[in-house]
Design an enzyme around this catalytic site. Structure first.
Site, PDB file in Angstrom:
ATOM      1  N   HIS A 110      -6.216  -6.362  -1.746  1.00 26.72           N
ATOM      2  CA  HIS A 110      -5.098  -5.479  -1.383  1.00 26.72           C
ATOM      3  C   HIS A 110      -3.929  -6.253  -0.747  1.00 26.72           C
ATOM      4  O   HIS A 110      -4.078  -6.875   0.281  1.00 26.72           O
ATOM      5  CB  HIS A 110      -5.638  -4.426  -0.415  1.00 26.72           C
ATOM      6  CG  HIS A 110      -4.829  -3.162  -0.340  1.00 26.72           C
ATOM      7  ND1 HIS A 110      -4.356  -2.497  -1.448  1.00 26.72           N
ATOM      8  CD2 HIS A 110      -4.431  -2.413   0.730  1.00 26.72           C
ATOM      9  CE1 HIS A 110      -3.708  -1.403  -1.059  1.00 26.72           C
ATOM     10  NE2 HIS A 110      -3.728  -1.340   0.252  1.00 26.72           N
ATOM     11  N   ASP A 124      -8.229  -5.527  -6.240  1.00 24.25           N
ATOM     12  CA  ASP A 124      -7.884  -4.387  -5.382  1.00 24.25           C
ATOM     13  C   ASP A 124      -8.193  -3.058  -6.068  1.00 24.25           C
ATOM     14  O   ASP A 124      -7.639  -2.750  -7.132  1.00 24.25           O
ATOM     15  CB  ASP A 124      -6.386  -4.462  -5.053  1.00 24.25           C
ATOM     16  CG  ASP A 124      -5.934  -3.355  -4.118  1.00 24.25           C
ATOM     17  OD1 ASP A 124      -6.804  -2.650  -3.569  1.00 24.25           O
ATOM     18  OD2 ASP A 124      -4.713  -3.208  -3.930  1.00 24.25           O
ATOM     19  N   SER A 149       0.841  -1.186   0.000  1.00 25.54           N
ATOM     20  CA  SER A 149       0.000   0.000   0.000  1.00 25.54           C
ATOM     21  C   SER A 149       0.885   1.249   0.000  1.00 25.54           C
ATOM     22  O   SER A 149       1.840   1.315  -0.780  1.00 25.54           O
ATOM     23  CB  SER A 149      -0.902  -0.081   1.233  1.00 25.54           C
ATOM     24  OG  SER A 149      -2.006   0.739   1.102  1.00 25.54           O
TER      25      SER A 149
END
Lengths: 497, 497
Positions: free
Chosen positions: B456, B431, B179
Site C-alpha cells: 500500500h 496491495d 489511499s
C-alpha cells in the site's frame, strides 16, 4: 404567513435603496405579470410530457434522507434510439414550462440531432419545491437552494433518464442553458464531465463575480444600448434623475410626479422616490436585456427593438423637467403598456409577481453575489457604489444568511477554467450580461460566440423571420459543435467495444 | 458520554458479523496502538510548522456560518519563491502528523521541486474537529463529514496559502495523497482543476464502489499475497476457520481457543467467535496491506516482508486442528507482538484505538460504501456475500444514516473519467486495494504506474536502502510528471504576461 413576512421584507429591502442584484433573466422579469406566460403551454410541435423524479433534498449531507419531486419536461418526437442524443436544459430561476416555451432553439434542432429534449426544473422554482409551501419559510428550509445541489439534481436526473428510457443509456447528453441556466450548463460540464459531453452556455455571466469584471460593466452596456440608438436618449435618462429629485422636494411635486407617471399608488415620501428610481432603472435594464428584433412576449408583449421604441420619446434632453418626465412616462409605457390595457403603472409588481424572485433573492444573498455599481459618467444612472458590508447586513436581515462573495470563484474557477473542454459561451453584444460573459475563445474547445445585434440569449429563442444573420450563423455554429461532440462520443464508444 | 455510546454501538456492529468496510489505510490500522506513532513528531529534515485555518463547517449551506479550525503542517525549507511549487497532501482518515511522518516521498523530492510542503488534515480527524469533543455525538454533528466538504476545505486552504505566503500566489500546486487521501487528490484535480495542476493518487481505489470491480477482488489479492509466499500458507488459513468453528462448539473448546491464542478476554459465545474470526481476517489483511520490504512502523513495529514472516509458521495445512491453531497464533504474533512485549492479544483494540476509526465508520456508512465479499474459493476466507440491505440497516442503527452506494459514482464519474487530465494513479501489485485502483493508462495525462513487489502506497514512503528497483523507478517517473506539470504551468503563465 412566513411568506408574507418575507415578501414584506423583500419589499423593504428594495426600498432601502440597495438594489438586490437580480438574476440574469429575472432582472428582465421585474414588473412583469408572469401569470399569463407561465400558464401558456407549448402547443403543436412543442408537445411534451410533464414528469417528476425523486431527488434527495440534501445531496451533500446524510442527516436527512428526505426527498422531493423535481419536475421535468420531456419531448421525444424526433428522438432516435439509434445514434440519437439528449439535449438537457439546465433549468434556471423560473417555472420550467415558461423556460421551455422560450427555448425554441432546442425544438428547432431536435430533428437534426435526433434528440430527446429534456427541460429540468431548478429546485425551489416552479413546482419543484423541496418543502412544498414551506420551502421559502426561513433559512432552514432555504438551506438546500444552491447551485451545487441543483447540479447534483441534474446529474441524478440524467442517470434516471438513462435508466428509465431504453436506448438512452449509450447516448451523449448535451447541457443547454441560458442566463443563470447557462452558468449551470457550463458548470455541469465542468463538474460532471462524465454526465454531459458538452454545454451550450448562452448569455452566461460566469465572470460577473467578485472583481473579475468591473462592477459597472453591466449598467455601462445598458447605457450603450440606449446611446447607440440615440445619444440624446441616454442623456435624457441621465438628466431625468435630477428632475425627479427636484420634483420630490415638495408634496406638490410628488403629487405631480405620481400623476404624470400614472402610478397606481401615489408617492408619499423619500423612500417611495428611491423605489421609483430603482423601478425606472430596472425598466431601462429590462428593455436592454430583451431588445429583440421582433415583437415578442418573453416577459410580456413588447414591440420589435423596444429600446428604439422607447428612445423615440427621448430625443430631446434639453427640455424642461416637466416635459422630460412626461417623455419618460411615454418611454416607460413602451414596456408597461404595449397592449394599451394598463390603467396605471404598478411599481410594486417588481418583486411580488413571481416566486422565482423570492428564491433568487436568497441565491443572490448567499452564493450568487453579483456586484453592481454605477458612476453616472460611464452610465446614465445615478452613482451607486457596491457596498458589500451593507449588502451583507441587508441579506442577514432579510434571510438570516450572510453572502459568501468569493465562494463561486473558489468552486467554479473564476477566470482559470482552461482545463475544461466542450463549452460554447454565446453572448449577444446588446446584452448587458455579456459584460460578465466569456467573449473570447479560451481554447479550441472552450469557444466564445459573440452575436451582433443580439440581446439576452436570443440564440436560444426559436427561429424567426426577423432574426439577424448573426444569430442564424451563431445557431448553425452551435449545432456544428454539438454534432462534433456527438460524433466524438460515438467514436469513443465504438473504440470501447 | 455520546462517544461511549457510539463506541459501544460500533463494537456491536462489528460483532454482528458484518465487517464494516474499513478505510484503505485504516483497514491496516486495526488493532494497532496508534498513540505512539501519532505523538512522534518528524525530526531533523522533517521540520515543519503546525498551523490552523478557519473553515466553514458547511461549505454547501448558508443556514449556519459556523467555522472550525483545520490543522495543517507546512515546511518551506526547500521552497523557492522564484520558480517553486507547492506539494499539497490531501489528508485522509487519520491524524495529519502521523500521515506526514509516513509520507517521506514528499520530503525527499522537496528540494528537487523547490517545493513548499503542506499537509492538510481531513475534517473530523486528528485535531480538525468541527464541533470539538461533540463532533462525533450524532448524525447532526457528523453531517458535515463528506468528501465534498473535505475537498472544499482543501480548495479554501490553498487559496489561503496563496494569499498568506508572498510568492506562493503564482505557483503551481500539486495534490498528493495515499489511499483515501489518494482518492481525494485525484478528486481534487477532477473537481478543482483551477486549484491544483495535477495529482499523485497513490493506492487510490477510486473504482472500489458499486459493481465497478467485483466485490471479491480485495480479499482475492490478500489471498494471492499469502499464496505467492507459499500455497500451504493460504491453505492453512483457509482451513483454520473450520478448526475454530469446531472448537467453538463446546465451552471447553472456547476455553482452549482463548488460551491457545492468548486472548486478553476469553471467548464466551458465538458472537465472540465471529468477532475472533473477523479480527483474525483483518490481521491477514493488514499484513498484506503493509507488506513492506523493510522493517517499518507505519502501523506498529513490523519485520521486513511481514507476510513471509507470518507464513513461515503456516507451512503445513494438514496438521491437527490443535496444531493448526497454535501455528495461527504464531503467525498472529508476527503482527501483534514483533516487539515481544505483548502479554496477551486484545481483539477489542480493533475499533477503539483511534478516533479515525469512528469517523471512517460514518463515512463508510454514508458515501464511501465499499462492497466487500468472499467466497472461500478465490480467497482463503469464509464465504461472505455483500448484503447492502443488512449493511444499510446496521448503518442506520449505528449512526441514524442510510448509505447512498451509488452517489460516489454519480459525483466522481466511476470509470468514465477520461476527460480529466494530469493524474498519476500508482498502485503496488501486492496491495489489496490495487484491485479497485486505476492500473492502466486512461489517456496520455491520466497515467497508471504499477509497482511490482510493492504494498500500500510504498511509493509515498521515504527512500529506503531496501526499496525494490520498481518503486525507485516509480518515484522518478512521478517526479518527471510533476516537473512536466510545473513546466506547463509556468509556460502558460508566461504566455499570459
Amino acid at each position: 404567513m412566513g411568506r408574507c413576512v418575507l415578501l414584506f421584507l423583500l419589499l423593504g429591502f428594495l426600498m432601502s435603496g440597495v438594489a438586490i442584484p437580480l438574476p440574469p433573466a429575472l432582472r428582465a422579469l421585474s414588473n412583469v405579470r408572469l401569470s399569463t406566460s407561465f400558464t401558456s403551454l407549448p402547443s403543436g410541435d412543442m408537445e411534451h410530457s410533464i414528469r417528476y423524479v425523486q431527488q434527495k433534498v440534501d445531496h451533500f449531507g446524510f442527516k436527512t434522507d428526505r426527498t422531493f419531486k423535481q419536475r421535468y419536461l420531456i419531448a421525444d418526437k424526433h428522438w432516435k434510439r439509434d445514434g440519437g442524443s439528449i439535449l438537457f436544459y439546465t433549468g434556471n430561476e423560473g417555472d420550467i414550462v415558461w423556460i421551455c416555451n422560450n427555448t425554441g432553439f432546442m425544438w428547432d434542432v431536435a430533428e437534426e440531432l435526433k434528440a430527446m429534449l429534456v427541460f429540468a426544473e431548478h429546485r425551489y422554482y416552479g413546482k419543484s419545491l423541496p418543502f412544498g409551501a414551506n420551502s421559502f419559510k426561513d433559512s432552514k428550509h432555504m438551506n438546500f437552494l444552491t447551485s451545487e445541489q441543483a447540479l447534483a439534481d441534474f446529474a441524478q436526473l440524467i442517470k434516471h433518464l438513462k435508466r428509465t428510457n431504453p436506448g438512452a443509456d449509450n447516448q451523449p447528453v448535451i447541457a443547454v442553458g441560458g442566463s443563470y441556466g447557462g452558468m449551470l450548463a457550463a458548470w455541469l460540464r465542468m463538474k460532471y464531465p462524465h454526465v454531459v459531453v458538452g454545454a451550450l452556455a448562452a448569455s452566461a455571466p460566469i465572470w460577473q463575480f467578485e472583481d473579475i469584471v468591473p462592477c459597472g460593466v453591466f449598467m455601462k452596456i445598458v447605457t450603450t444600448d440606449f446611446r447607440k440608438n440615440d445619444p440624446d436618449c441616454s442623456e435624457s435618462i441621465r438628466r431625468s434623475w435630477d428632475a425627479i429629485n427636484r420634483f420630490s422636494r415638495t408634496g406638490a411635486g410628488l403629487r405631480w410626479l405620481s400623476e404624470a407617471l400614472q402610478l397606481c399608488t401615489p408617492l408619499t415620501n423619500s423612500q417611495d422616490v428611491q423605489h421609483l428610481k430603482d423601478w425606472i432603472s430596472e425598466t431601462w435594464v429590462n428593455l436592454a436585456v430583451v431588445d429583440y428584433p421582433y415583437e415578442a412576449n418573453f416577459l410580456q408583449p413588447l414591440p420589435a427593438w423596444p429600446v428604439k421604441e422607447a428612445c423615440q420619446y427621448l430625443k430631446n434632453p434639453g427640455v424642461s423637467d416637466t416635459q422630460l418626465l412626461q417623455n419618460i412616462f411615454q418611454a416607460l409605457n413602451v414596456y408597461y403598456n404595449y397592449s394599451g390595457q394598463a390603467i396605471c403603472l404598478n411599481m410594486s409588481e417588481t418583486s411580488t409577481s413571481s416566486m422565482g424572485h423570492l428564491s433568487w433573492s436568497y441565491q443572490a444573498c448567499t452564493e450568487m453575489v453579483v456586484p453592481f455599481c454605477t458612476n453616472g459618467f460611464d452610465d446614465m444612472f445615478e452613482p451607486h457604489t457596491w457596498d458589500l458590508k451593507k449588502f451583507s447586513d441587508d441579506c442577514f436581515n432579510l434571510w438570516g444568511v450572510k453572502p459568501r462573495p468569493s465562494w463561486i470563484t473558489t468552486m467554479y474557477g473564476g477566470k482559470n477554467i482552461n482545463s475544461h473542454t466542450n463549452i460554447i459561451f454565446s453572448n449577444g453584444d446588446l446584452d448587458p450580461w455579456s459584460g460578465g460573459g466569456v467573449t473570447k475563445n479560451i481554447t479550441d474547445t472552450l469557444v466564445a460566440i459573440t452575436i451582433r445585434e443580439a440581446a439576452h440569449h436570443l440564440d436560444l429563442r426559436a427561429n424567426n423571420a426577423f432574426d439577424p444573420m448573426s444569430v442564424q450563423l451563431a445557431r448553425s455554429l452551435e449545432v456544428k459543435y454539438m454534432k462534433q461532440w456527438i460524433r466524438d462520443f460515438y467514436s469513443s464508444l465504438r473504440k470501447k467495444h
